[in-house]
Design a protein around this motif. Structure first.
Motif, PDB file in Angstrom:
ATOM      1  N   ALA A  38       6.371  26.362 -15.035  1.00 35.63           N
ATOM      2  CA  ALA A  38       7.209  25.165 -15.026  1.00 35.63           C
ATOM      3  C   ALA A  38       7.478  24.671 -16.446  1.00 35.63           C
ATOM      4  O   ALA A  38       8.596  24.258 -16.782  1.00 35.63           O
ATOM      5  CB  ALA A  38       6.542  24.065 -14.204  1.00 35.63           C
ATOM      6  N   ALA A  39       6.442  24.720 -17.303  1.00 31.45           N
ATOM      7  CA  ALA A  39       6.598  24.254 -18.682  1.00 31.45           C
ATOM      8  C   ALA A  39       7.552  25.154 -19.459  1.00 31.45           C
ATOM      9  O   ALA A  39       8.397  24.670 -20.224  1.00 31.45           O
ATOM     10  CB  ALA A  39       5.233  24.195 -19.374  1.00 31.45           C
ATOM     11  N   ILE A  40       7.427  26.471 -19.269  1.00 36.38           N
ATOM     12  CA  ILE A  40       8.307  27.410 -19.973  1.00 36.38           C
ATOM     13  C   ILE A  40       9.747  27.265 -19.493  1.00 36.38           C
ATOM     14  O   ILE A  40      10.685  27.264 -20.287  1.00 36.38           O
ATOM     15  CB  ILE A  40       7.801  28.845 -19.790  1.00 36.38           C
ATOM     16  N   THR A  41       9.912  27.124 -18.167  1.00 32.26           N
ATOM     17  CA  THR A  41      11.262  26.955 -17.615  1.00 32.26           C
ATOM     18  C   THR A  41      11.911  25.683 -18.142  1.00 32.26           C
ATOM     19  O   THR A  41      13.101  25.681 -18.515  1.00 32.26           O
ATOM     20  CB  THR A  41      11.199  26.917 -16.078  1.00 32.26           C
ATOM     21  N   ALA A  42      11.140  24.604 -18.208  1.00 26.14           N
ATOM     22  CA  ALA A  42      11.682  23.339 -18.709  1.00 26.14           C
ATOM     23  C   ALA A  42      12.095  23.463 -20.168  1.00 26.14           C
ATOM     24  O   ALA A  42      13.149  22.956 -20.576  1.00 26.14           O
ATOM     25  CB  ALA A  42      10.647  22.227 -18.544  1.00 26.14           C
ATOM     26  N   LEU A  83       5.930  31.319 -29.148  1.00 30.64           N
ATOM     27  CA  LEU A  83       6.294  30.003 -28.626  1.00 30.64           C
ATOM     28  C   LEU A  83       5.794  29.826 -27.197  1.00 30.64           C
ATOM     29  O   LEU A  83       5.339  28.742 -26.822  1.00 30.64           O
ATOM     30  CB  LEU A  83       7.811  29.801 -28.686  1.00 30.64           C
ATOM     31  N   VAL A  84       5.857  30.887 -26.404  1.00 28.73           N
ATOM     32  CA  VAL A  84       5.328  30.823 -25.037  1.00 28.73           C
ATOM     33  C   VAL A  84       3.848  30.468 -25.062  1.00 28.73           C
ATOM     34  O   VAL A  84       3.368  29.637 -24.277  1.00 28.73           O
ATOM     35  CB  VAL A  84       5.555  32.165 -24.303  1.00 28.73           C
ATOM     36  N   ASN A  85       3.102  31.081 -25.969  1.00 29.70           N
ATOM     37  CA  ASN A  85       1.672  30.779 -26.074  1.00 29.70           C
ATOM     38  C   ASN A  85       1.442  29.318 -26.446  1.00 29.70           C
ATOM     39  O   ASN A  85       0.532  28.667 -25.923  1.00 29.70           O
ATOM     40  CB  ASN A  85       1.017  31.686 -27.117  1.00 29.70           C
ATOM     41  N   ALA A  86       2.269  28.812 -27.352  1.00 27.35           N
ATOM     42  CA  ALA A  86       2.125  27.419 -27.766  1.00 27.35           C
ATOM     43  C   ALA A  86       2.460  26.467 -26.623  1.00 27.35           C
ATOM     44  O   ALA A  86       1.761  25.464 -26.400  1.00 27.35           O
ATOM     45  CB  ALA A  86       3.030  27.143 -28.976  1.00 27.35           C
ATOM     46  N   ILE A  87       3.537  26.772 -25.899  1.00 28.11           N
ATOM     47  CA  ILE A  87       3.916  25.936 -24.748  1.00 28.11           C
ATOM     48  C   ILE A  87       2.807  25.932 -23.712  1.00 28.11           C
ATOM     49  O   ILE A  87       2.432  24.882 -23.159  1.00 28.11           O
ATOM     50  CB  ILE A  87       5.231  26.448 -24.130  1.00 28.11           C
ATOM     51  N   SER A  88       2.256  27.104 -23.444  1.00 23.84           N
ATOM     52  CA  SER A  88       1.199  27.228 -22.439  1.00 23.84           C
ATOM     53  C   SER A  88      -0.044  26.455 -22.853  1.00 23.84           C
ATOM     54  O   SER A  88      -0.677  25.777 -22.038  1.00 23.84           O
ATOM     55  CB  SER A  88       0.852  28.700 -22.222  1.00 23.84           C
ATOM     56  N   ASP A 124      -0.268  23.861 -24.699  1.00 21.09           N
ATOM     57  CA  ASP A 124      -0.042  22.415 -24.569  1.00 21.09           C
ATOM     58  C   ASP A 124      -0.011  21.968 -23.112  1.00 21.09           C
ATOM     59  O   ASP A 124      -0.460  20.867 -22.783  1.00 21.09           O
ATOM     60  CB  ASP A 124       1.280  22.030 -25.243  1.00 21.09           C
ATOM     61  N   ALA A 125       0.544  22.822 -22.240  1.00 13.49           N
ATOM     62  CA  ALA A 125       0.770  22.415 -20.846  1.00 13.49           C
ATOM     63  C   ALA A 125      -0.434  22.664 -19.946  1.00 13.49           C
ATOM     64  O   ALA A 125      -0.752  21.840 -19.077  1.00 13.49           O
ATOM     65  CB  ALA A 125       1.990  23.144 -20.285  1.00 13.49           C
ATOM     66  N   VAL A 126      -1.093  23.788 -20.130  1.00 10.79           N
ATOM     67  CA  VAL A 126      -2.169  24.181 -19.214  1.00 10.79           C
ATOM     68  C   VAL A 126      -3.493  23.633 -19.731  1.00 10.79           C
ATOM     69  O   VAL A 126      -4.211  24.288 -20.493  1.00 10.79           O
ATOM     70  CB  VAL A 126      -2.238  25.705 -19.055  1.00 10.79           C
TER      71      VAL A 126
END
Length: 281
Positions: free
Chosen positions: A246-250, A106-111, A113-115
């Motif tokens: 920031a994306a992971i924290t949110a 999930l961290v990879n997916a969030i990253s 999308d965000a980065v």
């Protein structure tokens, strides 16, 4: 470690698995490559085993690794099947590994999308939109013990001697051998007395002797410039990390708000329990 166990042998597999004859473009991660009893060993497991080999195996071609990896998985399954009782430590390890791998996915997916390039550019523009220009100085100085020595050095420069030559002759500071050159520095890098003198000099001018905690100085201002801003490429990794964090924290805040999260309070547990291996034996 990848190896053949003599006791178990390394004879070629003679299994009747229909998928062994399947066309290469029909193979998936679930394609069975071997069996141990009723347990299937799949292409996906084989790929993961290859990916987890130590770095030194990267020099070997796949042709040299294929049979050995299959043999390793077969041997591991044979041994695993022979284990009559699974230790609780293994179960806890598997639980942690599953949790970690799923969280990492999930961290990879969030990253991802965000980065993005657009996000990095926007973060760069925002970071430097209101940054004020800062003047940097390139100066040289000579350092001596007494005011008399400083006055004598200043007189030599006033009479036409090159500042760098005088600094090499008389300066006791570490920059003396290179003519007293301090290179580029920004406000705040030098002691206040030195910075004040340099800030009030014209380019090419030589100061009167002045004293700091280090001794007596004579200084000259070689050049000034506006402090260059870091480029987008220089900042890319830092900005990407900031965006990712920031994306992971949110997302974590969002997920935590949607569930009841219970934490131990102070005194509920002795922190030393994390070393008590006997609890999982």
């Amino acid at each position: 470690m990848l190896k053949h166990v003599t006791l178990l042998g390394s004879a070629a597999l003679a299994l009747s698995i229909a998928t062994q004859t399947a066309a290469q473009d029909e193979i998936t991660g679930d394609t069975v490559v071997a069996k141990v009893g009723d347990t299937e060993i799949t292409v996906g497991q084989l790929i993961i085993a290859r990916a987890q080999l130590p770095q030194q195996y990267s020099q070997f071609p796949n042709e040299a690794l294929f049979d050995g990896l299959i043999e390793q998985l077969i041997q591991q399954q044979l041994l695993a099947d022979a284990l009559e009782e699974v230790p609780s430590g293994i179960e806890y390890t598997l639980q942690n590994e599953r949790r970690s791998l799923m969280a990492g996915e999930l961290v990879n997916a969030i990253s991802a999308d965000a980065v993005t390039d657009e996000a990095i550019q926007a973060a760069y523009d925002a970071a430097f939109a209101d940054v004020e220009e800062v003047n940097e100085f390139n100066a040289s100085h000579l350092l001596v013990a007494t005011e008399e020595e400083a006055l004598a050095a200043k007189a030599r420069v006033d009479e036409g001697a090159a500042f760098a030559d005088v600094a090499r002759d008389v300066s006791t500071g570490p920059t003396g051998p290179n003519g007293g050159n301090l290179g580029w520095f920004a406000p705040g890098a030098m002691v206040p007395e030195f910075e004040e003198v340099i800030s009030n000099l014209e380019v090419g001018a030589v100061s009167d002797p002045f004293e700091t905690q280090f001794g007596w100085h004579v200084a000259t201002l070689n050049e000034t410039r506006v402090q260059p801003q870091p480029t987008l490429e220089q900042m890319r990794n830092q900005l990407a990390n900031d965006i990712q964090e920031a994306a992971i924290t949110a997302r974590l805040d969002e997920l935590a708000a949607a569930q009841e999260v219970v934490k131990p309070t102070v005194g509920d547990f002795d922190p030393n329990i994390i070393d008590r291996l006997e609890l999982i034996e």
